[in-house]
Design a protein around this motif. Sequence first.
Motif, PDB file in Angstrom:
ATOM      1  N   ASP A 100       0.842  -1.200   0.000  1.00 55.04           N
ATOM      2  CA  ASP A 100       0.000   0.000   0.000  1.00 55.04           C
ATOM      3  C   ASP A 100       0.877   1.249   0.000  1.00 55.04           C
ATOM      4  N   TYR A 153      -6.997   1.429   1.063  1.00 50.67           N
ATOM      5  CA  TYR A 153      -7.967   1.427   2.150  1.00 50.67           C
ATOM      6  C   TYR A 153      -9.303   1.928   1.602  1.00 50.67           C
ATOM      7  N   PRO A 154     -10.420   1.344   2.038  1.00 51.30           N
ATOM      8  CA  PRO A 154     -10.588   0.326   3.063  1.00 51.30           C
ATOM      9  C   PRO A 154     -10.336  -1.084   2.530  1.00 51.30           C
ATOM     10  N   ALA A 176      -4.546  -2.999   7.536  1.00 49.06           N
ATOM     11  CA  ALA A 176      -5.607  -3.349   6.592  1.00 49.06           C
ATOM     12  C   ALA A 176      -5.062  -4.194   5.443  1.00 49.06           C
ATOM     13  N   THR A 224      -9.535   3.996   9.934  1.00 50.84           N
ATOM     14  CA  THR A 224      -8.981   3.092  10.928  1.00 50.84           C
ATOM     15  C   THR A 224      -9.430   3.555  12.311  1.00 50.84           C
TER      16      THR A 224
END
Length: 314
Positions: free
Chosen positions: A19, A40-41, A69, A214
């Motif tokens: 990420d 994300y998500p 995540a 988060t």
Amino acid sequence: MPVTTAALTVGAGDVVLADAAATSYFADLADRPGVVASQYPPRREAAEALAALVGRRRPERVVAVGDGATLDVAKHAHAGGAELVLVPVGAEPWRAFAPFTSLYEPSGQRISRPAPAVAAARVVIDPAALSARAAPVRALQRADTAVHAVEVLLSRRAQEWDRAHAGAALAALRRDRPADDVVAAGLAATAFAATGLGLAHAAASPLGAAALRTHDTVNVLLAPYVAEFWGDRADWTAVAEGLGAAPAAAAVAERLRGLAAAARVPATLGAAGFGWDSVTAAIPAALRSSGMPWLPEPVDAAGLHALLRRAWAG
């Protein structure tokens, strides 16, 4: 679960899930062919797509690098065969150790499921990458871990070994070494996986899920309000020892506010961008949290409403 402290290495036979946090610390990943981008998500369909890719390529390893995540996507996708390597460098590093995943369904609902793959996964702690984190980023991760440990120590469900893990997590944070931040997160995760978490996390989880955020910022924000809410109804002895504070709710709340300030966490839910309607909408889910039956005292909807109102308005 083997844990290694070493620099991250990626081989030609690996499938890599990375990420934005990962590529900010490992610049070569951004240009590496075949790296799967994670965003994300975390969504179940992303995990299913990764599982399909792994099935086609049959790599030696699946290496997930970044936020918790991203690690959860890889944990959900893993079906054996390839070695699963988890490299936490972003938010929520505790998810590298947690025996469950939390992913969003196509409906938008976030569902937590057991993750048996984590038992055989290898966690790689890269000290150089962790040392490169911005100070507020590191402070938020440390504060979130501290809140996890505090809530374990307040849980009536905690056994001697759970308290030992929570105390060890706080001790690791006091060593103030970047690699120990992840060790502390893992110790706290081991403890709360057995006990469930407390009041701050119970509210932070549905608030964060609904906002596609988060939970860490909300968890850290709520913690001092929760300490004040409990007041002298809780035994603060073990918490105070771990935090280096006096054994009183006011002193613990002050210490937790200091941790939040270091992480640049807003002082109230309102300042963090949560409308009051969204806060009240989270109350039913918060009351169903697994740790709620084990709080220092029972909390009903009215009590949680009053706590959150104060945390929202200040």
